[in-house]
Design a protein around this motif. Structure first.
Motif, PDB file in Angstrom:
ATOM      1  N   LYS A  96      69.651  23.385  36.060  1.00  0.00           N
ATOM      2  CA  LYS A  96      69.169  24.771  36.189  1.00  0.00           C
ATOM      3  C   LYS A  96      67.770  24.868  35.598  1.00  0.00           C
ATOM      4  CE  LYS A  96      73.630  26.911  36.409  1.00  0.00           C
ATOM      5  NZ  LYS A  96      74.524  27.920  35.938  1.00  0.00           N
ATOM      6  N   ASP A  97      66.964  25.689  36.239  1.00  0.00           N
ATOM      7  CA  ASP A  97      65.610  25.951  35.759  1.00  0.00           C
ATOM      8  C   ASP A  97      65.688  26.657  34.418  1.00  0.00           C
ATOM      9  OD1 ASP A  97      63.198  28.075  35.720  1.00  0.00           O
ATOM     10  OD2 ASP A  97      62.583  26.228  36.760  1.00  0.00           O
ATOM     11  N   ASP A  98      64.908  26.182  33.441  1.00  0.00           N
ATOM     12  CA  ASP A  98      64.937  26.753  32.090  1.00  0.00           C
ATOM     13  C   ASP A  98      64.552  28.225  32.067  1.00  0.00           C
ATOM     14  OD1 ASP A  98      65.760  24.353  31.014  1.00  0.00           O
ATOM     15  OD2 ASP A  98      63.731  23.683  30.532  1.00  0.00           O
ATOM     16  N   VAL A 104      67.985  24.055  40.260  1.00  0.00           N
ATOM     17  CA  VAL A 104      66.769  23.357  40.662  1.00  0.00           C
ATOM     18  C   VAL A 104      66.843  23.052  42.160  1.00  0.00           C
ATOM     19  CG1 VAL A 104      65.458  21.209  40.341  1.00  0.00           C
ATOM     20  CG2 VAL A 104      66.456  22.369  38.369  1.00  0.00           C
TER      21      VAL A 104
END
Length: 182
Positions: A96-98, A104
């Motif tokens: 997962k994108d931070d 992602v």
């Protein structure tokens, strides 16, 4: 017709073979010879010298092809049983994108962490050859091209995720039909 219990008792997971030439340098030589042969055939004036030159190139091409075959290994891959596959998928959840928390992009379509999943998939799926950790490292980090790795990974993915159809060969069908009529 065989009953289901007999079929189930003899069930086997799907397998596939993937030929991998470990002497990719020979490809360049073969391609160069192919260009030379094409050029020789276009420029030929049908003289004995021209035909002999083209034949020499063709013979060398066959030698290189044989060398490539001698350095090609038929990797055998096997699917995982369904519970093992599910557990394996769970070990590689998509990243997962931070900032946004969204999956992602590279992982979204496949549903796994593409950074970790495919190397391990190939390792788990290849049943022949049996490799040590050092041999795996050499194979994956130095011996295979990205394309060769993708071919192995696609075969492994396909064994676990695609349908198994009874294969059909037109050539074999023709041969068995013609020999049956003789």
């Amino acid at each position: 017709m065989t009953d289901f219990k007999t079929l189930l008792a003899g069930a086997r997971l799907p397998e596939a073979t993937v030929p991998v030439c470990l002497r990719g340098d020979l490809t360049a030589e073969f391609e160069d010879l192919e260009r030379q042969l094409d050029q020789a055939q276009r420029e030929t004036t049908a003289s004995l010298e021209d035909v002999t030159a083209a034949a020499g190139i063709a013979e060398r091409m066959e030698q290189v092809r044989q060398d490539m075959l001698q350095h090609t290994y038929q990797f055998r891959l096997r699917a995982m049983p369904r519970p093992a596959w599910r557990a394996f998928i769970a070990q590689h959840p998509p990243r997962k994108d931070d900032e946004s928390g969204a999956i992602v992009e590279q992982d979204r379509g496949v549903g796994v962490n593409t950074e970790t999943f495919f190397d391990e998939l190939v390792r788990r799926s290849v049943v022949d050859p049996e490799l040590t950790e050092d041999e795996w490292k050499l194979l994956l980090d130095q011996a295979l091209t990205d394309r060769q790795f993708d071919t192995l990974a696609n075969a492994a993915w396909g064994l676990n995720r695609r349908d198994i159809d009874v294969p059909f060969s037109l050539a074999a069908s023709r041969m068995t039909r013609s020999s049956a009529t003789e």
